[in-house]
Design a protein around this motif. Structure first.
Motif, PDB file in Angstrom:
ATOM      1  N   CYS A 178      44.618  56.615  38.543  1.00 41.45           N
ATOM      2  CA  CYS A 178      44.947  56.655  36.856  1.00 41.45           C
ATOM      3  C   CYS A 178      44.602  55.754  35.704  1.00 41.45           C
ATOM      4  O   CYS A 178      43.633  54.727  36.797  1.00 41.45           O
ATOM      5  N   ALA A 179      44.152  55.660  35.115  1.00 41.62           N
ATOM      6  CA  ALA A 179      43.491  55.039  33.968  1.00 41.62           C
ATOM      7  C   ALA A 179      44.124  53.616  34.110  1.00 41.62           C
ATOM      8  O   ALA A 179      43.514  52.370  33.906  1.00 41.62           O
ATOM      9  N   ILE A 180      45.115  53.275  34.015  1.00 44.48           N
ATOM     10  CA  ILE A 180      46.529  52.242  34.326  1.00 44.48           C
ATOM     11  C   ILE A 180      45.820  51.347  35.988  1.00 44.48           C
ATOM     12  O   ILE A 180      45.982  50.235  35.677  1.00 44.48           O
ATOM     13  N   LEU A 181      45.999  51.932  37.102  1.00 42.82           N
ATOM     14  CA  LEU A 181      45.051  51.150  38.066  1.00 42.82           C
ATOM     15  C   LEU A 181      43.561  51.190  37.917  1.00 42.82           C
ATOM     16  O   LEU A 181      43.015  50.052  37.981  1.00 42.82           O
ATOM     17  N   ARG A 182      42.882  51.749  36.862  1.00 42.65           N
ATOM     18  CA  ARG A 182      41.389  51.550  36.855  1.00 42.65           C
ATOM     19  C   ARG A 182      41.383  50.163  36.074  1.00 42.65           C
ATOM     20  O   ARG A 182      40.959  49.507  36.367  1.00 42.65           O
ATOM     21  N   THR A 183      41.892  50.440  35.198  1.00 45.29           N
ATOM     22  CA  THR A 183      42.519  49.356  34.045  1.00 45.29           C
ATOM     23  C   THR A 183      42.405  47.946  34.850  1.00 45.29           C
ATOM     24  O   THR A 183      42.358  46.889  34.469  1.00 45.29           O
ATOM     25  N   VAL A 184      43.433  48.578  35.920  1.00 49.17           N
ATOM     26  CA  VAL A 184      43.901  46.972  37.367  1.00 49.17           C
ATOM     27  C   VAL A 184      42.524  46.259  37.523  1.00 49.17           C
ATOM     28  O   VAL A 184      42.580  45.453  37.533  1.00 49.17           O
ATOM     29  N   VAL A 185      41.917  47.013  37.803  1.00 51.90           N
ATOM     30  CA  VAL A 185      40.548  46.376  38.859  1.00 51.90           C
ATOM     31  C   VAL A 185      39.536  45.791  37.935  1.00 51.90           C
ATOM     32  O   VAL A 185      39.626  45.061  37.618  1.00 51.90           O
ATOM     33  N   LEU A 186      38.658  46.662  36.590  1.00 50.11           N
ATOM     34  CA  LEU A 186      39.018  46.110  35.980  1.00 50.11           C
ATOM     35  C   LEU A 186      38.728  44.679  34.595  1.00 50.11           C
ATOM     36  O   LEU A 186      37.883  43.845  35.198  1.00 50.11           O
ATOM     37  N   ASN A 187      39.919  44.733  35.084  1.00 54.59           N
ATOM     38  CA  ASN A 187      41.067  43.431  34.305  1.00 54.59           C
ATOM     39  C   ASN A 187      40.455  41.890  35.511  1.00 54.59           C
ATOM     40  O   ASN A 187      39.912  41.175  35.445  1.00 54.59           O
ATOM     41  N   ALA A 188      40.998  42.861  36.915  1.00 51.02           N
ATOM     42  CA  ALA A 188      40.550  42.282  38.074  1.00 51.02           C
ATOM     43  C   ALA A 188      39.256  41.449  38.137  1.00 51.02           C
ATOM     44  O   ALA A 188      38.634  40.454  38.915  1.00 51.02           O
ATOM     45  N   ILE A 189      37.864  42.401  37.897  1.00 52.53           N
ATOM     46  CA  ILE A 189      37.158  42.002  38.257  1.00 52.53           C
ATOM     47  C   ILE A 189      36.452  40.431  37.366  1.00 52.53           C
ATOM     48  O   ILE A 189      35.743  40.285  37.716  1.00 52.53           O
ATOM     49  N   HIS A 190      37.052  41.303  36.396  1.00 53.66           N
ATOM     50  CA  HIS A 190      36.348  40.087  34.633  1.00 53.66           C
ATOM     51  C   HIS A 190      37.263  38.835  34.530  1.00 53.66           C
ATOM     52  O   HIS A 190      36.238  38.007  34.228  1.00 53.66           O
ATOM     53  N   LEU A 191      39.090  39.166  34.667  1.00 51.40           N
ATOM     54  CA  LEU A 191      39.199  37.788  34.456  1.00 51.40           C
ATOM     55  C   LEU A 191      38.900  36.722  35.845  1.00 51.40           C
ATOM     56  O   LEU A 191      38.869  36.793  36.763  1.00 51.40           O
ATOM     57  N   GLU A 192      38.985  35.811  35.062  1.00 51.06           N
ATOM     58  CA  GLU A 192      39.299  34.664  36.075  1.00 51.06           C
ATOM     59  C   GLU A 192      40.763  33.668  35.891  1.00 51.06           C
ATOM     60  O   GLU A 192      41.515  33.161  35.271  1.00 51.06           O
ATOM     61  N   LEU A 193      41.687  34.285  37.284  1.00 49.41           N
ATOM     62  CA  LEU A 193      43.015  34.849  37.852  1.00 49.41           C
ATOM     63  C   LEU A 193      42.918  33.452  38.743  1.00 49.41           C
ATOM     64  O   LEU A 193      41.901  33.249  39.401  1.00 49.41           O
ATOM     65  N   ASP A 194      44.352  32.794  38.879  1.00 48.01           N
ATOM     66  CA  ASP A 194      44.759  31.735  40.109  1.00 48.01           C
ATOM     67  C   ASP A 194      45.137  32.761  41.104  1.00 48.01           C
ATOM     68  O   ASP A 194      45.088  32.348  42.444  1.00 48.01           O
ATOM     69  N   ARG A 195      46.212  33.584  40.952  1.00 45.68           N
ATOM     70  CA  ARG A 195      46.153  34.785  42.210  1.00 45.68           C
ATOM     71  C   ARG A 195      47.139  35.772  40.998  1.00 45.68           C
ATOM     72  O   ARG A 195      47.021  36.319  39.924  1.00 45.68           O
TER      73      ARG A 195
END
Length: 253
Positions: free
Chosen positions: A50-67
């Motif tokens: 679904c587009a929501i989980l694909r959005t999750v992966v897209l965000n994870a690729i681009h955002l600088e997160l700690d966890r």
């Protein structure tokens, strides 16, 4: 420095409390956070997700997160469990699976309030990052003239077609109640009002959406992938016109 923590789905309330205590910045990865094509996720996730989980992966690729905390229990979906595995292999940060089994409801006044549906949905999705419930005195219930059942769509333009007196049902109501695994609450419907039963294309909830729409005397089943195209909008407009439901005059932008 303040931690940046991504969440997927609705982690248990105890985790959200811990993040507030540590003053972390909570970022909802289910929502579009970056301007980039979902096609960038094709190397990591099949397009039939679904587009929501694909959005999750897209965000994870681009955002600088700690966890990242990702709900992989019945309050989200099995696909989220597999996405958690993929993110663990992709990223160098901790990806922590959770299973939200919370059943102490916090109410859902926003779902029953009078408010433009896009604004109402934004308030509900924004409240995922909070440990507090919406103020029932600030959001008194209105008499419903329409219903929206389902998950928050990726494209909120879809919601501009609904009247302000729309009540929200389904998983979004569970979302506000902070009980995402409450199937009984998710399955509740109001047979008295014309209701659109929505799920993102390729989401497992399309089965329940279609089932409940078939049982509803005035129900419309609808699924969309990334955006709400002209066909989906036309179906909603025709459905409400045939139901005699007043809708907003303006077209979604």
């Amino acid at each position: 420095m303040k931690e940046k923590v991504g969440i997927v789905g609705i982690p248990p309330l105890e985790i959200i409390k811990q993040l507030h205590h540590s003053k972390a910045e909570i970022i909802d990865l289910d929502e579009p956070q970056v301007r980039a094509s979902l096609e960038l996720t094709a190397a990591h996730l099949p397009r039939v997700y679904c587009a929501i989980l694909r959005t999750v992966v897209l965000n994870a690729i681009h955002l600088e997160l700690d966890r990242i905390y990702i709900d992989v229990g019945p309050g989200k979906c099995d696909c989220a469990l597999h996405v958690a595995t993929i993110l663990k292999d992709m990223l160098s940060i901790p990806v922590i699976p959770t299973r939200n089994q919370d059943m102490d409801g916090m109410g859902f006044p926003l779902c029953r309030s009078r408010m433009p549906l896009p604004d109402k949905m934004l308030a509900i999705t924004g409240n995922v990052r909070s440990i507090h419930r919406a103020d029932e005195h600030k959001y008194p219930p209105c008499t419903p003239t329409a219903g929206f059942w389902g998950v928050p769509p990726r494209d909120f333009n879809l919601l501009a077609l609904f009247p302000d007196t729309t009540h929200i049902y389904g998983w979004t109501r569970c979302m506000e109640n902070k009980t995402p695994a409450d199937l009984n609450l998710e399955s509740q419907i109001n047979p008295e009002v014309p209701t659109v039963f929505f799920a993102q294309a390729f989401c497992a909830k399309t089965a329940l959406a279609r089932h409940l729409a078939d049982r509803h005397p005035r129900g419309l089943y609808l699924d969309c992938d990334v955006t709400a195209g002209s066909s989906a909008r036309a179906k909603i407009e025709a459905f409400f016109e045939l139901s005699g439901t007043a809708v907003p005059d303006k077209e979604p932008s």
